[in-house]
Design an enzyme around this catalytic site. Structure first.
Site, PDB file in Angstrom:
ATOM      1  N   LYS A   1     -19.989 -14.765   2.639  1.00  0.00           N
ATOM      2  CA  LYS A   1     -21.432 -14.564   2.830  1.00  0.00           C
ATOM      3  C   LYS A   1     -22.145 -14.065   1.587  1.00  0.00           C
ATOM      4  O   LYS A   1     -21.666 -13.166   0.908  1.00  0.00           O
ATOM      5  CB  LYS A   1     -21.640 -13.504   3.915  1.00  0.00           C
ATOM      6  CG  LYS A   1     -21.248 -13.925   5.298  1.00  0.00           C
ATOM      7  CD  LYS A   1     -21.586 -12.775   6.203  1.00  0.00           C
ATOM      8  CE  LYS A   1     -21.291 -13.045   7.648  1.00  0.00           C
ATOM      9  NZ  LYS A   1     -21.347 -11.767   8.363  1.00  0.00           N
TER      10      LYS A   1
ATOM     11  N   GLY B   1     -10.338  -8.094  -0.268  1.00  0.00           N
ATOM     12  CA  GLY B   1      -9.099  -8.273   0.478  1.00  0.00           C
ATOM     13  C   GLY B   1      -8.621  -9.715   0.493  1.00  0.00           C
ATOM     14  O   GLY B   1      -7.451 -10.002   0.197  1.00  0.00           O
TER      15      GLY B   1
ATOM     16  N   ARG C   1       0.828  -1.221   0.000  1.00  0.00           N
ATOM     17  CA  ARG C   1       0.000   0.000   0.000  1.00  0.00           C
ATOM     18  C   ARG C   1       0.858   1.266   0.000  1.00  0.00           C
ATOM     19  O   ARG C   1       0.466   2.277  -0.576  1.00  0.00           O
ATOM     20  CB  ARG C   1      -0.945  -0.008   1.194  1.00  0.00           C
ATOM     21  CG  ARG C   1      -2.028  -1.039   0.989  1.00  0.00           C
ATOM     22  CD  ARG C   1      -3.074  -0.974   2.054  1.00  0.00           C
ATOM     23  NE  ARG C   1      -4.218  -1.751   1.610  1.00  0.00           N
ATOM     24  CZ  ARG C   1      -5.152  -2.205   2.406  1.00  0.00           C
ATOM     25  NH1 ARG C   1      -5.101  -1.965   3.707  1.00  0.00           N
ATOM     26  NH2 ARG C   1      -6.156  -2.894   1.929  1.00  0.00           N
TER      27      ARG C   1
ATOM     28  N   GLY D   1     -13.490  -3.275   0.389  1.00  0.00           N
ATOM     29  CA  GLY D   1     -14.882  -2.813   0.434  1.00  0.00           C
ATOM     30  C   GLY D   1     -15.200  -1.817  -0.663  1.00  0.00           C
ATOM     31  O   GLY D   1     -16.285  -1.822  -1.236  1.00  0.00           O
TER      32      GLY D   1
HETATM   33  P1  ADP Z   1     -13.105 -11.001  -0.025  1.00  0.00           P
HETATM   34  O1  ADP Z   1     -12.349 -10.434   1.150  1.00  0.00           O
HETATM   35  O2  ADP Z   1     -12.205 -11.366  -1.161  1.00  0.00           O
HETATM   36  O3  ADP Z   1     -14.252 -10.123  -0.446  1.00  0.00           O
HETATM   37  P2  ADP Z   1     -14.742 -12.646   1.681  1.00  0.00           P
HETATM   38  O4  ADP Z   1     -14.290 -11.852   2.846  1.00  0.00           O
HETATM   39  O5  ADP Z   1     -16.140 -12.537   1.243  1.00  0.00           O
HETATM   40  O6  ADP Z   1     -13.746 -12.406   0.434  1.00  0.00           O
HETATM   41  O7  ADP Z   1     -14.539 -14.202   1.980  1.00  0.00           O
HETATM   42  C1  ADP Z   1     -13.317 -14.787   2.313  1.00  0.00           C
HETATM   43  C2  ADP Z   1     -13.478 -15.842   3.346  1.00  0.00           C
HETATM   44  O8  ADP Z   1     -14.449 -16.800   2.972  1.00  0.00           O
HETATM   45  C3  ADP Z   1     -12.197 -16.598   3.557  1.00  0.00           C
HETATM   46  O9  ADP Z   1     -11.736 -16.374   4.870  1.00  0.00           O
HETATM   47  C4  ADP Z   1     -12.581 -18.066   3.345  1.00  0.00           C
HETATM   48  O10 ADP Z   1     -11.997 -18.948   4.279  1.00  0.00           O
HETATM   49  C5  ADP Z   1     -14.084 -18.034   3.531  1.00  0.00           C
HETATM   50  N1  ADP Z   1     -14.723 -19.160   2.849  1.00  0.00           N
HETATM   51  C6  ADP Z   1     -14.679 -19.456   1.548  1.00  0.00           C
HETATM   52  N2  ADP Z   1     -15.341 -20.597   1.292  1.00  0.00           N
HETATM   53  C7  ADP Z   1     -15.826 -21.045   2.471  1.00  0.00           C
HETATM   54  C8  ADP Z   1     -16.602 -22.166   2.869  1.00  0.00           C
HETATM   55  N3  ADP Z   1     -17.019 -23.083   1.988  1.00  0.00           N
HETATM   56  N4  ADP Z   1     -16.920 -22.297   4.188  1.00  0.00           N
HETATM   57  C9  ADP Z   1     -16.513 -21.371   5.076  1.00  0.00           C
HETATM   58  N5  ADP Z   1     -15.785 -20.271   4.761  1.00  0.00           N
HETATM   59  C10 ADP Z   1     -15.438 -20.115   3.472  1.00  0.00           C
HETATM   60 MG    MG Z   2     -12.788 -10.411   3.252  1.00  0.00          MG
END
Ligand code: ADP
Ligand code: MG
Length: 412
Positions: free
Chosen positions: A214, A369, A37, A392
């Site tokens: 989620k 992230g 960063r 975000g």
């Molecule tokens: P980003 O930060 O890229 O937007 P998210 O924060 O939405 O992604 O999601 C990332 C998290 O989702 C990771 O910590 C990962 O372990 C979790 N994850 C992915 N698949 C599963 C699953 N099948 N069950 C539980 N957690 C999961």
């Molecule tokens: Mg995340």
């Protein structure tokens, strides 16, 4: 409408207040584990210094409770920035206090000063909606912003990672500085151009890959992308809410039952819009999620007592086939619990497919992230067209939301 950038300002002899995103990851001892960063802010910083401006940098780091907390001091960041710039970086031990004020006053052309963590002042994160009916909060936020604004002749925003927030340093400071030049830096310029061009003028096929923790976090993104893309590939924990909405058994997989109806609606809408949606036909499942956990592959329904932690090999093959011929790719959210191998297999397969498509000329964007760190963990960061620095913020951009903090800045 295009925004004025730092290249459009007259920097010589001016005090330039620049909001950067120096929210770097640190280990338990406070060592910086990635200076990415800081490195990404260098072009804008150097541009101002090279043209004889005096720079006042401000950032947040972590989530301190609105008061001084040594665990979150920006002092190590000042040191790293100094190494990267090859010149002294003056550090103020406060943000709008006496140390900052006297150091700002003494700043000369070509000097660079970093203020202490903005979030040591609770006013920084007061939300405008919370301040609406509370004059005390409104005044506190405004006064904090006025003190910062009074330090400088020019405002530059290069903190894409916080662009979706209404923090004092992001929105109130430029509001107070109306009449003075208020522009974006090169990092934000690049993010807006890359994300904007890609979403608004995609070469087809346009494929979205969505995963992560989620559905509820990403409903807005899915709703918006359904209208724009030709295909959506869904993995990660969110896949199980969709699978359940389609009548599949998901065992003990993470699932948001209260979003099942919404998930079903989104699938119906996608079908009407001719947007192809792919869900994983098989999954890696465990009884208990922990390193070294015994796992098996469940095709279709998942038995009670088992939890899906990654997409399966068949899913990886199907997803790959739908990705490699894409010409535009947007990816947010890992396909499984990639932090615990071997449950990184699905994410790896998809990442390699994205890299391959990119090599064949596709434009690929990764936002989020955890997705960005998955790509880094796999060593594929150089094979993706653009990894957004805003977690975000890039999500909200994909949702089609406007950023007030950028809207308020000067137009060309
Ligand atoms: P980003 O930060 O890229 O937007 P998210 O924060 O939405 O992604 O999601 C990332 C998290 O989702 C990771 O910590 C990962 O372990 C979790 N994850 C992915 N698949 C599963 C699953 N099948 N069950 C539980 N957690 C999961
Ligand atoms: Mg995340």
């Amino acid at each position: 409408m295009a925004k004025k950038t730092v290249a459009d300002i007259d920097a010589k002899g001016k005090k330039v207040l620049m909001r950067v995103d120096f929210n770097v990851p640190q280990d338990d001892e406070g060592n910086i584990t990635s200076d990415d960063r800081i490195v990404k802010a260098l072009p804008t910083i150097k541009n101002v210094l090279d043209r004889g401006g005096a720079l006042i940098l401000m950032s947040h780091l972590g989530r301190p409770e609105g008061a001084r907390d040594e665990a979150y001091t920006l002092k190590p960041v000042a040191e790293r920035l100094s190494q990267l710039l090859g010149k002294k970086v003056i550090f103020a031990n406060d943000t709008i206090g006496p140390d900052a004020k006297s150091k700002v006053k003494a700043l000369k052309s070509g000097d660079v000063l970093l203020l202490e963590n903005l979030r040591f002042n609770k006013e920084e994160v007061i939300k405008d909606k919370d301040a609406k009916d509370k004059p005390d909060l409104r005044t506190a936020k405004d006064n904090f912003a006025k003190e910062l604004a009074a330090m400088a002749d020019v405002y530059v925003d290069d903190a894409f990672g916080t662009a979706h927030r209404d923090n004092a340093s992001m929105l109130t400071v430029p509001a107070v500085m109306q009449g003075k030049p208020r522009v974006i830096g090169f990092l934000i310029e690049k993010e807006l151009k890359f994300l904007g061009d890609t979403i608004n003028n995609p070469v087809r096929p346009f494929v979205a890959i969505l995963g992560g923790a989620k559905v509820s976090d990403k409903i807005g993104v899915i709703e918006s992308l359904i209208n724009k893309v030709n295909r959506i590939v869904i993995g990660g924990a969110m896949a199980y809410t969709f699978l359940k909405a389609r009548g599949k058994a998901v065992g003990d997989s993470r699932c948001e039952d209260n979003f099942m109806d919404k998930a079903g609606e989104l699938l119906d809408r996608a079908a009407q819009l001719n947007c192809e949606v792919l869900l994983p036909p098989d999954n890696a499942v465990v009884r208990k999620l922990q390193p070294g956990a015994e796992h098996r592959i469940a095709v279709g329904d998942i038995d009670p007592g088992w939890q899906a932690v990654d997409i399966g090999p068949m899913a990886a093959r199907e997803f790959t086939a739908k990705i490699v011929d894409a010409k535009t790719i947007v990816w947010n959210g890992p396909m499984g619990v990639f932090e615990i191998p071997p449950f990184d297999k699905g994410t790896k397969a998809v990442a390699q497919a994205v890299a391959k498509a990119t090599q064949k000329g596709a434009k690929s964007i990764v936002g989020g992230g955890d997705s960005a760190s998955a790509i880094e963990q796999l060593g594929l960061q150089d094979k993706i067209s653009h990894i957004s620095t805003g977690g975000g913020a890039s999500l909200e951009f994909l949702e089609g939301k406007k950023f007030k903090a950028i809207d308020i800045l000067d137009e060309k």
